[in-house]
Design a protein around this motif. Structure first.
Motif, PDB file in Angstrom:
ATOM      1  N   UNK A   1      -4.964   0.899   4.581  1.00  0.00           N
ATOM      2  CA  UNK A   1      -4.534  -0.191   5.450  1.00  0.00           C
ATOM      3  C   UNK A   1      -4.128  -1.360   4.558  1.00  0.00           C
ATOM      4  N   UNK A   2      -3.023  -2.045   4.852  1.00  0.00           N
ATOM      5  CA  UNK A   2      -2.017  -1.737   5.881  1.00  0.00           C
ATOM      6  C   UNK A   2      -1.435  -0.335   5.690  1.00  0.00           C
ATOM      7  N   UNK A   3      -0.837   0.238   6.750  1.00  0.00           N
ATOM      8  CA  UNK A   3      -0.315   1.606   6.657  1.00  0.00           C
ATOM      9  C   UNK A   3       0.611   1.791   5.466  1.00  0.00           C
ATOM     10  N   UNK A   4       0.658   3.001   4.956  1.00  0.00           N
ATOM     11  CA  UNK A   4       1.427   3.314   3.753  1.00  0.00           C
ATOM     12  C   UNK A   4       2.875   2.847   3.878  1.00  0.00           C
ATOM     13  N   UNK A   5       3.338   2.172   2.827  1.00  0.00           N
ATOM     14  CA  UNK A   5       4.692   1.664   2.802  1.00  0.00           C
ATOM     15  C   UNK A   5       4.839   0.258   3.346  1.00  0.00           C
ATOM     16  N   UNK A   6       3.748  -0.304   3.868  1.00  0.00           N
ATOM     17  CA  UNK A   6       3.796  -1.641   4.462  1.00  0.00           C
ATOM     18  C   UNK A   6       3.700  -2.714   3.382  1.00  0.00           C
ATOM     19  N   UNK A   7       4.396  -3.829   3.618  1.00  0.00           N
ATOM     20  CA  UNK A   7       4.282  -5.005   2.758  1.00  0.00           C
ATOM     21  C   UNK A   7       3.789  -6.171   3.596  1.00  0.00           C
ATOM     22  N   UNK A   8       2.852  -6.924   3.047  1.00  0.00           N
ATOM     23  CA  UNK A   8       2.329  -8.108   3.739  1.00  0.00           C
ATOM     24  C   UNK A   8       2.496  -9.320   2.842  1.00  0.00           C
ATOM     25  N   UNK A   9       2.826 -10.452   3.450  1.00  0.00           N
ATOM     26  CA  UNK A   9       2.902 -11.713   2.723  1.00  0.00           C
ATOM     27  C   UNK A   9       2.385 -12.815   3.640  1.00  0.00           C
ATOM     28  N   UNK A  10       1.443 -13.609   3.151  1.00  0.00           N
ATOM     29  CA  UNK A  10       0.882 -14.668   3.976  1.00  0.00           C
ATOM     30  C   UNK A  10      -0.224 -15.404   3.259  1.00  0.00           C
TER      31      UNK A  10
ATOM     32  N   UNK B   1       0.833  -1.204   0.000  1.00  0.00           N
ATOM     33  CA  UNK B   1       0.000   0.000   0.000  1.00  0.00           C
ATOM     34  C   UNK B   1       0.863   1.248   0.000  1.00  0.00           C
ATOM     35  N   UNK B   2       0.294   2.346  -0.455  1.00  0.00           N
ATOM     36  CA  UNK B   2       0.994   3.622  -0.425  1.00  0.00           C
ATOM     37  C   UNK B   2       0.027   4.772  -0.628  1.00  0.00           C
ATOM     38  N   UNK B   3       0.299   5.913   0.015  1.00  0.00           N
ATOM     39  CA  UNK B   3      -0.532   7.104  -0.170  1.00  0.00           C
ATOM     40  C   UNK B   3       0.373   8.324  -0.268  1.00  0.00           C
TER      41      UNK B   3
END
Length: 772
Positions: free
Chosen positions: A248-257, A232-234
């Motif tokens: 969401x997730x907060x800007x700049x966050x990466x999720x993997x799962x 995500x990014x804003x």
């Protein structure tokens, strides 16, 4: 030099196109490529638009919300302007392959050799479209193979086929039977049995059909390995002083799962200026995250209809939180803060998309980029109502004005849209604010900036940063927020060797359809989806043989009884003769005298209630005068389908109305409205607090428009709600949910009234000052 604007391929309808041949240039701009396939050589100019919308194109507009499958009306070529023999209507977004300038393949041609889940996915989409097409009188489209095209996992209509008469699902079952020979071995038996159910008339509604296919999709989906990545990014953009967007997730966050509650992304675009928009955006994300954490999102609790309902309620909860803050701060009119919402959730084998406002979701696969949300603005509303073509509606002054957003008004007037998509291949779901989507920037750049994600050429973080850069350089007029959800689905090595698929029979009783031509010619095979022989086949044979004679006997008995009652009451000599004969045979105390109060009556055993229909009025069994009310003689109504929380108790002797009935794979659920409660209970019960409920109207719902239809919720099959003895008594006008089988066991059999027999309930309701 080539035109910098992308070619716009169109499909032509109408008498005027019949006289045209490849190479002709119609109205100075539409080049005929092949039979009825045209290309607009001047796409930068508006097409000719009609003054009035004829009925022939109205279904296309009313089905605008189904633009993934249904082409839309681009414009008109009138015979006056083109000098042709008749008008030509042009359709855009049709199943046309731009590379080869040809039509996409027919579903029937692509069927053979396709994976089991892909075949089920195609059928599921057809089932999803059945009811909307029935409502618009174009369900024959689903029965016409040459109009059913496929683009990857997506079913596309070439054009709409008007119904000469409303078709039945049995006809759809007969069409599917033609594909049985080439069905994947794992689902061949399931599909054969499902078609038998459809042809026999056991599957009567599109929701039932989707329920059966949902079970099969879930089983096939277990043989895929799935992985989810999110970025995500804003950004504030080039022309704004502060950022009202949030993600969401907060800007700049990466999720993997894996799919589940954490495999979720949210984009909100705030409304209200200064300290309003960003506050509303953050409030919405906070509420939605809390609600998601409370949802048991694991495979054992997979229930798509229930999850759809929960996501809708989560959006409404976010709306109420923001609206409440607006009220507490005395914000009025344009001062009220609000936000748009677009949310994506990967769960088991599906993607869920919740939406309010004009932030968008795009679904990108190797075959195309598809906008899956419809903006909640004035232009789209005009189209969905059938008032205007989309390109014409966009020319209005207030075309982009929002008609709904979170926090502006009460949830009673909010209609969140929740869609779900079975996933059988790798895809990317893009969520974005209008800082990126304006001016068709996504359509321009998806092939170069997003498609490479699917083959591993670029990662999500790089793609996210590039999209924000494009928004700022090519648009730059607003804040921009982007969320990318990369869903990977790979069939395991044992995926083609799993055992033959079969699901349980329908939970609803067997019902035969009235049209004899829709009956199967051979009922010797099982009509059940379960293993082994079905008890329904013997019943079907017996019902078919005795149907006509039994109906005739009932009619004769009814007429004889009616004549006897008429003679008894209106021909005095006959009445006296019957009374005398009765007294001589049974004695004065053995037969009920209709003209006087009997000293003792002969009680007849009422027929048991088998089902309760929408609009019916019912009475809860009472233990009788002078007896203490038993706990088992009251109804415990739930807050919503699938919820454990008991909203309240309706005491014995109360009258209720069935305002909604939901057919779900796990059983039927009823929405009941309290018409009246016994006077003794009413006098001792406190006045209930007001609650926010969407269904306070006593009349049953009447097939809402597909554009604002609310998907049907469904209960969790694994957990049965527990009774809370201390729950408060519900009052007249309140509404709650209960499983049909639980309600039937507590209903007075001879006091189930249909909607035309409302007198008893209405009279009791009028006597209650709290009744609606």
């Amino acid at each position: 030099m080539q035109n910098s604007v992308a070619k716009h391929y169109l499909w032509a309808l109408g008498e005027g196109i019949k006289g045209c041949k490849p190479g002709d240039l119609i109205a100075g701009r539409y080049l005929v490529k092949r039979d009825r396939l045209l290309v607009d050589t001047q796409p930068e100019h508006l097409p000719e638009l009609p003054e009035d919308i004829p009925s022939v194109v109205t279904p296309y507009l009313r089905l605008f919300a189904y633009q993934l499958h249904v082409p839309q009306v681009y414009g008109l070529v009138s015979s006056k302007m083109s000098k042709l023999s008749g008008d030509i209507w042009l359709l855009e977004n049709g199943p046309i392959l731009k590379v080869t300038e040809s039509l996409m393949p027919e579903l029937a041609d692509s069927w053979k050799g396709s994976a089991a889940m892909r075949q089920l996915n195609w059928l599921w989409q057809m089932a999803q479209l059945w009811q909307p097409c029935i409502a618009q009188g174009v369900a024959s489209t689903l029965l016409t193979p040459e109009l059913l095209r496929v683009e990857g996992q997506l079913v596309r209509f070439l054009e709409l086929q008007p119904d000469r008469k409303p078709p039945h699902l049995s006809q759809l079952g007969k069409l599917w039977q033609q594909w049985l020979e080439d069905a994947h071995p794992a689902i061949a038996n399931f599909l054969r049995q499902l078609c038998q159910q459809m042809v026999a008339g056991q599957v009567r509604h599109g929701e039932q059909l989707m329920g059966q296919l949902d079970k099969a999709l879930a089983k096939c989906g277990r043989f895929y390995d799935r992985h989810v990545e999110i970025a995500t990014g804003t950004d504030v953009g080039r022309s704004r002083a502060h950022n009202e967007d949030a993600c969401y997730p907060p800007s700049g966050t990466l999720f993997a799962g894996s799919p589940g509650a954490e495999a979720c992304a949210i984009v909100c675009d705030g409304i209200g200026g200064q300290d309003g928009g960003e506050v509303a955006s953050e409030e919405a994300i906070g509420v939605l995250r809390d609600k998601l954490q409370q949802m048991p999102l694991h495979q054992a609790n997979w229930d798509p209809l229930s999850l759809t309902s929960k996501l809708e309620r989560a959006a409404c909860a976010a709306n109420d939180k923001i609206a409440s803050r607006n009220d507490s701060e005395h914000r009025q009119g344009r001062q009220r803060m609000g936000t748009t919402l677009v949310m994506g959730l990967a769960h088991i084998h599906e993607l869920y998309v919740a939406h309010v406002g004009d932030s968008r979701a795009y679904w990108i696969t190797r075959t195309g980029c598809y906008q899956v949300t419809l903006d909640d603005n004035v232009a789209c509303r005009e189209v969905r109502l059938g008032y205007s073509l989309y390109r014409d509606a966009l020319e209005q002054v207030a075309a982009g004005a929002l008609i709904q957003a979170l926090g502006i008004t009460s949830s009673n007037t909010l209609h969140p849209t929740v869609q779900r998509f079975p996933v059988d291949e790798d895809c990317v779901l893009l969520l974005c604010s209008d800082g990126l989507s304006d001016k068709d920037r996504v359509e321009e750049c998806w092939e170069t900036e997003i498609l490479p994600i699917l083959d591993g050429s670029i990662n999500l973080a790089k793609a996210r940063d590039r999209l924000i850069e494009i928004a700022n350089t090519r648009n730059g007029h607003d804040n921009v927020t982007v969320a990318l959800i990369h869903c990977q689905a790979h069939l395991r090595e044992d995926g083609n060797t799993f055992t033959e698929l079969s699901v349980a029979p329908l939970d609803t009783p067997i019902e035969l359809i009235s049209d004899s031509e829709d009956m199967p010619t051979d009922l010797t095979e099982s009509t059940s989806l379960g293993e082994g022989n079905s008890p329904g086949k013997t019943l079907l044979l017996q019902q078919e043989k005795s149907k006509s004679s039994f109906s005739l006997l009932l009619k004769i008995l009814f007429l004889l009884g009616l004549g006897g009652v008429f003679a008894y009451f209106f021909i005095p000599p006959v009445g006296r003769a019957i009374d005398t004969a009765g007294e001589s045979i049974f004695g004065k105390r053995g037969l009920i005298n209709a003209r006087s109060t009997p000293e003792k009556t002969v009680e007849s055993v009422p027929s048991p209630v088998k089902s309760l229909e929408t609009g019916s009025f019912i009475e809860i069994k009472s233990s009788g005068a002078g007896k203490v009310e038993k706990e088992g003689e009251s109804l415990n109504l739930r807050v919503a389908i699938g919820e454990l929380t008991v909203k309240g108790v309706v005491p014995a002797g109360s009258f209720l109305q069935v305002t909604n009935k939901q057919l779900t794979p796990q059983g039927n659920w009823l929405e009941l409205k309290v018409c009246s409660i016994p006077e003794s209970v009413r006098s001792n019960s406190p006045k209930p607090e007001s609650n926010k409920d969407f269904s306070t109207v006593s009349k049953p719902p009447q097939n809402p428009s597909p554009a604002v239809a609310t998907p049907t919720p469904s209960p969790s099959p694994a957990v049965k709600p527990t009774v809370e003895v201390e729950s408060a008594k519900l009052q007249a006008g309140e509404i709650g949910w209960i499983q049909e089988q639980d309600a039937i066991s507590k209903v007075v059999p001879n006091l189930v009234l249909n909607p035309t027999q409302q007198g008893k309930c209405l009279v009791n309701s009028d006597s209650n000052p709290n009744a609606n």
